[in-house]
Design a protein around this motif. Structure first.
Motif, PDB file in Angstrom:
ATOM      1  N   ARG A 108       1.072  -1.150  -0.097  1.00  0.00           N
ATOM      2  CA  ARG A 108      -0.064   0.008  -0.046  1.00  0.00           C
ATOM      3  C   ARG A 108       0.890   1.154  -0.029  1.00  0.00           C
ATOM      4  NH1 ARG A 108      -5.301  -0.760   2.012  1.00  0.00           N
ATOM      5  NH2 ARG A 108      -5.664   1.432   1.638  1.00  0.00           N
ATOM      6  N   GLU A 134       0.073   9.869   4.216  1.00  0.00           N
ATOM      7  CA  GLU A 134      -1.192   9.701   3.082  1.00  0.00           C
ATOM      8  C   GLU A 134      -1.501   8.246   3.272  1.00  0.00           C
ATOM      9  OE1 GLU A 134      -2.237   9.635  -1.578  1.00  0.00           O
ATOM     10  OE2 GLU A 134      -0.686  11.129  -0.673  1.00  0.00           O
ATOM     11  N   THR A 135      -0.788   7.319   3.480  1.00  0.00           N
ATOM     12  CA  THR A 135      -0.969   5.731   3.574  1.00  0.00           C
ATOM     13  C   THR A 135      -1.493   5.524   4.765  1.00  0.00           C
ATOM     14  OG1 THR A 135       1.078   5.428   2.356  1.00  0.00           O
ATOM     15  CG2 THR A 135       0.252   3.306   3.411  1.00  0.00           C
ATOM     16  N   ARG A 181       2.739   6.824  -6.618  1.00  0.00           N
ATOM     17  CA  ARG A 181       1.664   7.994  -7.277  1.00  0.00           C
ATOM     18  C   ARG A 181       2.149   9.247  -6.825  1.00  0.00           C
ATOM     19  NH1 ARG A 181      -2.861   5.946  -4.104  1.00  0.00           N
ATOM     20  NH2 ARG A 181      -2.689   7.597  -2.545  1.00  0.00           N
ATOM     21  N   ASN A 182       2.822   9.472  -5.810  1.00  0.00           N
ATOM     22  CA  ASN A 182       3.393  10.896  -5.539  1.00  0.00           C
ATOM     23  C   ASN A 182       4.682  11.197  -5.903  1.00  0.00           C
ATOM     24  OD1 ASN A 182       0.946  11.159  -3.905  1.00  0.00           O
ATOM     25  ND2 ASN A 182       1.964  10.401  -1.992  1.00  0.00           N
ATOM     26  N   SER A 227       4.323  10.673   1.985  1.00  0.00           N
ATOM     27  CA  SER A 227       3.512   9.145   1.656  1.00  0.00           C
ATOM     28  C   SER A 227       3.201   8.557   2.740  1.00  0.00           C
ATOM     29  CB  SER A 227       4.495   8.715   0.671  1.00  0.00           C
ATOM     30  OG  SER A 227       4.662   9.359  -0.577  1.00  0.00           O
ATOM     31  N   GLU A 235       2.411   1.682  -3.422  1.00  0.00           N
ATOM     32  CA  GLU A 235       1.583   2.419  -4.511  1.00  0.00           C
ATOM     33  C   GLU A 235       1.523   3.716  -4.237  1.00  0.00           C
ATOM     34  OE1 GLU A 235      -1.796   0.121  -3.852  1.00  0.00           O
ATOM     35  OE2 GLU A 235      -1.180  -1.801  -4.818  1.00  0.00           O
ATOM     36  N   VAL A 236       1.434   4.358  -2.881  1.00  0.00           N
ATOM     37  CA  VAL A 236       1.170   5.544  -2.656  1.00  0.00           C
ATOM     38  C   VAL A 236       2.392   6.431  -3.081  1.00  0.00           C
ATOM     39  CG1 VAL A 236       1.054   7.414  -0.767  1.00  0.00           C
ATOM     40  CG2 VAL A 236      -0.637   5.295  -0.845  1.00  0.00           C
ATOM     41  N   GLU A 258      -5.116   6.515   4.453  1.00  0.00           N
ATOM     42  CA  GLU A 258      -5.616   5.437   3.669  1.00  0.00           C
ATOM     43  C   GLU A 258      -6.349   4.187   4.290  1.00  0.00           C
ATOM     44  OE1 GLU A 258      -4.035   4.784  -0.156  1.00  0.00           O
ATOM     45  OE2 GLU A 258      -4.476   6.930  -0.895  1.00  0.00           O
TER      46      GLU A 258
END
Length: 233
Positions: free
Chosen positions: A46, A71-72, A53-54, A68, A49-50, A75
């Protein structure tokens, strides 16, 4: 017959000094912090993936990594992560930015041997302030004729670097631990690419080694570089 090497580019993180181990340690701490609040079985994936994306927004480095992590955390807990945990994540990021620099074996003596014989250029990507901090703390800055802190390393980067600080990519050599960032694009630009594996290299820096390319070489550590340069010419 190929022209002799006149300019050598050095990667910094995990080539001159330790770096990835601090990210791995912070990831473990992150998992421990979130364990009471979420299922952490797939947390590494996870987070990756963040981070992917960032990259376009934050680039490479500790600050983007810390954002990140935050943000993770939001999420995977569906927004329920306590503010105290967010604060601890931010503290961990600040601690990474304060961590003393640990140079790798054979670095200083190799740079000293090459100084004056070649033009030496540090070519590193990441956060400007953090890379400048690590270079200053390392005590290696005086060995380099030029410093290039870039947002990304691609073929165009090496074409520009070796043209600006040397006689073009054909007479340049790049050495580093990342096949994706240090080796493959340098070879594509026309330079030599010398791969020095590090036991910890971020998964996003993994690609196949261009073993059939005549300008690709691999060594175990920087202490072998001077001998290799004598063979290359």
């Amino acid at each position: 017959m190929p022209l002799s090497v006149t300019t050598i580019g050095f990667d910094a993180d995990d080539t001159l000094w330790e770096n990835e181990q601090f990210f791995r340690s912070s990831e473990k701490h992150f998992a421990n912090l979130l364990a009471p609040y979420a299922d952490i079985a797939d947390l590494p994936q996870r987070l990756l993936e963040v981070e992917k994306r960032n990259l376009e927004s934050y680039g490479f480095g500790i600050k983007g990594f810390t954002l990140s992590l935050v943000e993770t955390a939001v999420e995977v807990t569906e927004g329920k992560v306590p503010a105290t945990i967010i604060a601890e994540i931010l503290d961990a990021g600040r601690e990474m930015l304060r961590h003393p620099v640990q140079t790798l074996p054979h670095v200083a003596e190799t740079l000293e041997q090459l100084t004056g014989r070649y033009k030496l250029v540090l070519v590193t990507k990441g956060d400007l302030f953090d890379q400048e901090r690590k270079l200053a703390q390392s005590g290696l800055g005086d060995f380099f004729d030029a410093i290039e802190i870039v947002s990304n390393k691609d073929t165009g980067t090496y074409e520009r670097v070796f043209s600006r600080h040397g006689n073009g990519a054909e007479r340049g050599l790049m050495i580093g631990n990342s096949l994706k960032s240090d080796i493959v694009p340098a070879i594509e630009a026309g330079a030599w690419g010398i791969f020095v594996p590090h036991e910890l290299t971020w998964v996003l820096e993994h690609v196949e080694a261009p073993i059939e390319n005549p300008r690709f070489r691999q060594i175990e550590h920087l202490g072998q570089l001077t001998t290799l340069l004598e063979e290359i010419g």
